[in-house]
Design an enzyme around this catalytic site. Structure first.
Site, PDB file in Angstrom:
ATOM      1  N   LEU A  57       9.978  15.980 -14.520  1.00 29.93           N
ATOM      2  CA  LEU A  57       9.425  16.936 -13.575  1.00 29.93           C
ATOM      3  C   LEU A  57       9.674  16.540 -12.129  1.00 29.93           C
ATOM      4  CD1 LEU A  57       5.955  17.596 -15.243  1.00 29.93           C
ATOM      5  CD2 LEU A  57       7.971  19.067 -15.316  1.00 29.93           C
ATOM      6  N   LYS A  76      10.242  12.835  -9.241  1.00 26.39           N
ATOM      7  CA  LYS A  76      10.346  11.400  -9.015  1.00 26.39           C
ATOM      8  C   LYS A  76       9.818  11.077  -7.635  1.00 26.39           C
ATOM      9  CE  LYS A  76      13.679   7.581  -9.315  1.00 26.39           C
ATOM     10  NZ  LYS A  76      15.097   7.220  -9.591  1.00 26.39           N
ATOM     11  N   GLY A  77       8.975  10.053  -7.558  1.00 26.50           N
ATOM     12  CA  GLY A  77       8.409   9.640  -6.296  1.00 26.50           C
ATOM     13  C   GLY A  77       8.552   8.147  -6.094  1.00 26.50           C
ATOM     14  N   GLY A 101       6.889   6.228  -9.075  1.00 25.96           N
ATOM     15  CA  GLY A 101       7.200   6.456 -10.475  1.00 25.96           C
ATOM     16  C   GLY A 101       7.823   7.812 -10.746  1.00 25.96           C
ATOM     17  N   THR A 139       7.519  11.435 -13.172  1.00 20.75           N
ATOM     18  CA  THR A 139       6.622  12.270 -13.956  1.00 20.75           C
ATOM     19  C   THR A 139       7.423  13.143 -14.903  1.00 20.75           C
ATOM     20  OG1 THR A 139       4.994  12.305 -12.177  1.00 20.75           O
ATOM     21  CG2 THR A 139       4.773  13.975 -13.866  1.00 20.75           C
ATOM     22  N   ASP A 157      -4.210  15.039   1.726  1.00 16.81           N
ATOM     23  CA  ASP A 157      -2.797  15.436   1.692  1.00 16.81           C
ATOM     24  C   ASP A 157      -2.664  16.897   1.265  1.00 16.81           C
ATOM     25  OD1 ASP A 157      -0.152  14.916   2.231  1.00 16.81           O
ATOM     26  OD2 ASP A 157       0.279  14.016   0.287  1.00 16.81           O
TER      27      ASP A 157
END
Length: 301
Positions: free
Chosen positions: A20, A22-23, A26, A28, A141
């Site tokens: 789904l 990427k950050g 990590g 998802t 945020d």
């Protein structure tokens, strides 16, 4: 919050369907519980990527907050665990079908005043819930990337990685702003967020939804608020512009004090867009959102 410890393999619990997002902390995935068939979102965090104790602290704070939340517009926490030998952490949440509002706007979405008010009201209900915790839970945020339009036209608030209990900065004497530049209030930028800081971020989010322009292109953070020029992008009622100017006031003492106050004031404004066909506009949003799957712990671009 300490994760539960498992000796078996991930495949014994979840089948990964697709990535789904990427950050920094990590990846998802959309996944399926092999025992129940439930579709879930699986956030996988490599401990090797947690470069310092601060990153782990943020993750643990996120999980601690998610576990205590129970709201229909917040993806539900399911599990948090670590496997014996793969040096990774796993966060499991409810999967939300839809696109975030930034993706929607970039796909060509244009909203009326009435539709933006609908979004604002849903978010304010969520913020009222969060801010009424003792101490208040401040999301810190609020932005289009973290608001998911579900396939039932419900708005979901996601990504609690920046969540901050109101007393935390006081306890540690923090002065570092955590959030997203362009959406943070002046007081949040210096590490002094309050519940009304989330309201300011919501106001900047609404500006983006109304104009398809980054909020910094329309309004500086520390100037006297005057939004008359917003009519260059969309026709709005005077009452709604005045409401936006109040929620966007850089002086926190002049802003709405609480989400409930902002919500009650918004309900008393009149929309110039009470068209009978407004549901057609929302149906178009649904069509844009159904083609994509996204989730509650990342903001996706």
């Amino acid at each position: 919050m300490i994760p539960s410890y498992r000796k078996d393999s991930l495949e014994q619990h979840y089948k990964i369907i697709n990535q789904l997002g990427k950050g920094a902390m990590g990846i998802t995935y959309a996944a399926e519980d092999v025992n129940t068939g439930q579709k879930i979102a699986l956030k996988v965090i490599s401990l090797q990527n947690l470069s310092d104790a601060k990153h782990l602290e943020l993750l643990e704070r996120e999980v601690t907050v998610l576990k205590q939340l129970n709201h229909p517009n917040i993806p539900q926490y399911i599990d948090y665990f670590q496997l014996k030998e793969d040096n990774k952490l796993y966060l499991v949440q409810e999967l939300v079908l839809g696109k975030n509002l930034n993706q929607q706007v970039e796909s060509g979405l244009r909203l009326t005043e009435g539709e933006v008010k609908n979004i604002a009201q849903q978010v304010l209900y969520i913020l009222d819930y969060l801010h009424n915790f003792q101490p208040s839970i401040i999301h810190r945020d609020i932005k289009p990337h973290n608001l998911i339009l579900g396939d039932d036209v419900k708005i979901f608030l996601v990504d609690f990685g920046a969540v901050h209990n109101a007393y935390y900065n006081t306890m540690i004497g923090g002065t570092v702003g955590i959030g997203t530049i362009g959406y943070m209030s002046p007081e949040q930028q210096i590490g002094k967020p309050v519940p009304a800081s989330d309201l300011y971020s919501l106001g900047r989010t609404l500006l983006y939804l109304l104009t398809n322009r980054p909020p910094d292109h329309l309004l500086a953070h520390k100037e006297t608020v005057n939004l008359d020029h917003i009519r260059d992008y969309i026709q709005l009622s005077d009452e709604f512009i005045q409401w936006l100017e109040k929620i966007l006031d850089p002086d926190v003492d002049e802003r709405f004090y609480s989400a409930k106050e902002a919500l009650n004031s918004l309900k008393n404004t009149k929309s110039i867009n009470k068209e009978k066909n407004s549901q057609i506009g929302w149906f178009a949003l649904i069509c844009l959102g159904v083609a994509s799957v996204t989730l509650g712990t990342f903001s996706y671009n």
